[in-house]
Design an enzyme around this catalytic site. Sequence first.
Site, PDB file in Angstrom:
ATOM      1  N   GLY A   1      12.588  12.889 -64.642  1.00  0.00           N
ATOM      2  CA  GLY A   1      13.132  12.164 -63.501  1.00  0.00           C
ATOM      3  C   GLY A   1      12.012  11.640 -62.614  1.00  0.00           C
ATOM      4  O   GLY A   1      10.823  11.822 -62.893  1.00  0.00           O
ATOM      5  N   CYS A   2      12.403  11.004 -61.524  1.00  0.00           N
ATOM      6  CA  CYS A   2      11.396  10.379 -60.665  1.00  0.00           C
ATOM      7  C   CYS A   2      10.475  11.412 -60.026  1.00  0.00           C
ATOM      8  O   CYS A   2       9.255  11.208 -59.960  1.00  0.00           O
ATOM      9  CB  CYS A   2      12.059   9.504 -59.611  1.00  0.00           C
ATOM     10  SG  CYS A   2      13.316  10.322 -58.614  1.00  0.00           S
ATOM     11  N   TYR A   3      11.011  12.525 -59.565  1.00  0.00           N
ATOM     12  CA  TYR A   3      10.152  13.549 -58.959  1.00  0.00           C
ATOM     13  C   TYR A   3       9.214  14.146 -60.006  1.00  0.00           C
ATOM     14  O   TYR A   3       8.026  14.315 -59.765  1.00  0.00           O
ATOM     15  CB  TYR A   3      10.979  14.664 -58.328  1.00  0.00           C
ATOM     16  CG  TYR A   3      11.807  14.222 -57.164  1.00  0.00           C
ATOM     17  CD1 TYR A   3      11.265  13.440 -56.150  1.00  0.00           C
ATOM     18  CD2 TYR A   3      13.140  14.599 -57.055  1.00  0.00           C
ATOM     19  CE1 TYR A   3      12.032  13.037 -55.069  1.00  0.00           C
ATOM     20  CE2 TYR A   3      13.911  14.208 -55.980  1.00  0.00           C
ATOM     21  CZ  TYR A   3      13.355  13.430 -54.986  1.00  0.00           C
ATOM     22  OH  TYR A   3      14.115  13.044 -53.916  1.00  0.00           O
ATOM     23  N   ALA A   4       9.764  14.480 -61.164  1.00  0.00           N
ATOM     24  CA  ALA A   4       8.936  15.060 -62.233  1.00  0.00           C
ATOM     25  C   ALA A   4       7.855  14.079 -62.672  1.00  0.00           C
ATOM     26  O   ALA A   4       6.709  14.472 -62.910  1.00  0.00           O
ATOM     27  CB  ALA A   4       9.808  15.461 -63.421  1.00  0.00           C
TER      28      ALA A   4
ATOM     29  N   GLY B   1       6.361  11.753 -60.908  1.00  0.00           N
ATOM     30  CA  GLY B   1       5.316  11.761 -59.895  1.00  0.00           C
ATOM     31  C   GLY B   1       4.434  12.986 -59.991  1.00  0.00           C
ATOM     32  O   GLY B   1       3.202  12.899 -59.944  1.00  0.00           O
TER      33      GLY B   1
END
Length: 162
Positions: free
Chosen positions: A114-117, A119
């Site tokens: 996902g986006c957090y992972a 980053g």
Amino acid sequence: MKKVFIDGSEGTTGLRIFERFEGRDDIEILKIPSELRKDPDEIKKYINASDITFLCLPDAAAREAVAMVENENTIIIDTSTAHRTEEGWAYGYPELSPKHREAIKSGKRIAVPGCYATGFITIAYPMIAQGMLPKDYPVAAFAMSGYSGAGKKTIAVYGTEE
């Protein structure tokens, strides 16, 4: 021509994938009728008719969808968290390393960070790979989210994602 099915095309991720593929003439998007999008028999039919299925679903639904796969040639790309640590699933993105690139290129089961992972991995993986950060170092990351991940119904209430 590759056949692509997006299971969960009503949510934000599914809508974005659809937008990227829309209008291309090198793929065929298999579109399940809206009224049948939660019918297990229809979903199974579309998954197995596809060359590539994107799962843009909650974890439990993604697991159920994977259990429906009978076509050994169907590639599953799961955007949920359901399969990110499962044996036999490629995880990451191709730019991380040649190993990741090959696993994604040749894999039939691909779990998308996902986006957090993404980053976090972008920063942490190179440091770990180069021995600058121990694999077991207790790193923490703080993040906050807006409403866009809740899908098109929530976006409609609060406005656009821009």
